[in-house]
Design an enzyme around this catalytic site. Structure first.
Site, short mmCIF file in Angstrom:
data_model
loop_
_atom_site.label_atom_id
_atom_site.label_comp_id
_atom_site.label_asym_id
_atom_site.label_seq_id
_atom_site.Cartn_x
_atom_site.Cartn_y
_atom_site.Cartn_z
N HIS A 1 -1.36 -11.59 -6.86
CA HIS A 1 -0.47 -12.05 -5.79
C HIS A 1 -1.28 -12.73 -4.71
O HIS A 1 -2.46 -12.44 -4.52
CB HIS A 1 0.35 -10.89 -5.20
N HIS B 1 -1.23 -13.47 -0.61
CA HIS B 1 -0.62 -13.14 0.68
C HIS B 1 -0.53 -14.42 1.51
O HIS B 1 -1.50 -15.16 1.62
CB HIS B 1 -1.52 -12.18 1.47
P1 5GP Z 1 -3.13 -5.94 -2.04
O1 5GP Z 1 -3.77 -4.91 -1.16
O2 5GP Z 1 -3.03 -5.46 -3.48
O3 5GP Z 1 -3.74 -7.30 -1.92
O4 5GP Z 1 -1.68 -6.12 -1.46
C1 5GP Z 1 -0.59 -5.36 -1.83
C2 5GP Z 1 0.50 -5.65 -0.80
O5 5GP Z 1 1.74 -5.32 -1.38
C3 5GP Z 1 0.37 -4.84 0.49
O6 5GP Z 1 0.32 -5.73 1.58
C4 5GP Z 1 1.62 -3.97 0.49
O7 5GP Z 1 2.15 -3.82 1.79
C5 5GP Z 1 2.56 -4.72 -0.42
N1 5GP Z 1 3.47 -3.90 -1.19
C6 5GP Z 1 3.14 -2.83 -1.97
N2 5GP Z 1 4.24 -2.34 -2.57
C7 5GP Z 1 5.29 -3.10 -2.17
C8 5GP Z 1 6.69 -3.07 -2.46
O8 5GP Z 1 7.19 -2.24 -3.20
N3 5GP Z 1 7.46 -4.03 -1.86
C9 5GP Z 1 6.94 -4.97 -1.03
N4 5GP Z 1 7.78 -5.86 -0.50
N5 5GP Z 1 5.60 -5.04 -0.74
C10 5GP Z 1 4.80 -4.11 -1.30
#
Ligand code: 5GP
Ligand code: ZN
Length: 136
Positions: free
Chosen positions: A101, A103
């Site tokens: 993903h 951001h």
């Molecule tokens: P990472 O740390 O893997 O780069 O980012 C994961 C992101 O996904 C985090 O910013 C977290 O807030 C978001 N996130 C995790 N689970 C969910 C979810 O069930 N729904 C939404 N909308 N965001 C999520």
């Protein structure tokens, strides 16, 4: 391909409801539920790739195009002063959901976030050594 145990697969394919701000054939873009700032969004491919090392190059290119479209939308609608694109790979790099993903984080003057790093101060020899390891 989907992964049945992956929450972002379920969200991207509409099996779990989400606050979708944009969608096309390959991606769903949702609001992050733990946002760094107002409008923090996530670009989710509808197929499962764990990270940058697994996503096909053409899909990665489409992810960037999608991010560009949404970035313009957020800048205009939310009047962002700036914007960070962040993409984490591996736990060491802060990845918590192992479905690729991107951001999209709109930035506002005085938003109190600090999405930066602490700069190092390597010598010329140390920089040359890294260069040698990468190119060698
Ligand atoms: P990472 O740390 O893997 O780069 O980012 C994961 C992101 O996904 C985090 O910013 C977290 O807030 C978001 N996130 C995790 N689970 C969910 C979810 O069930 N729904 C939404 N909308 N965001 C999520
Ligand atoms: Zn997935």
């Amino acid at each position: 391909m989907k992964d049945n145990n992956c929450i972002f697969c379920k969200i991207a394919n509409g099996e779990i409801p989400s606050r979708t701000i944009y969608e096309n054939d390959l991606f769903r873009v949702i609001l992050d539920n733990g946002p760094a700032t107002e409008g923090h969004a996530l670009v989710l491919p509808k197929d499962h790739y764990a990270n940058l090392f697994e996503i096909p190059a053409d899909t990665a290119a489409e992810a960037m195009k999608t991010a560009q479209t949404v970035a313009a939308m957020l800048k205009e609608k939310l009047h962002a002063d700036g914007l960070n694109l962040v993409q984490n790979n591996g736990e060491t790099a802060g990845q918590t959901v192992h479905h690729f993903h991107m951001h999209i984080i709109p930035r506002y003057k005085g938003d109190g976030q600090n999405i930066l790093w602490k700069p190092g101060h390597p010598s010329d020899q140390e920089l040359d050594a890294v260069l040698g390891r990468i190119k060698g």
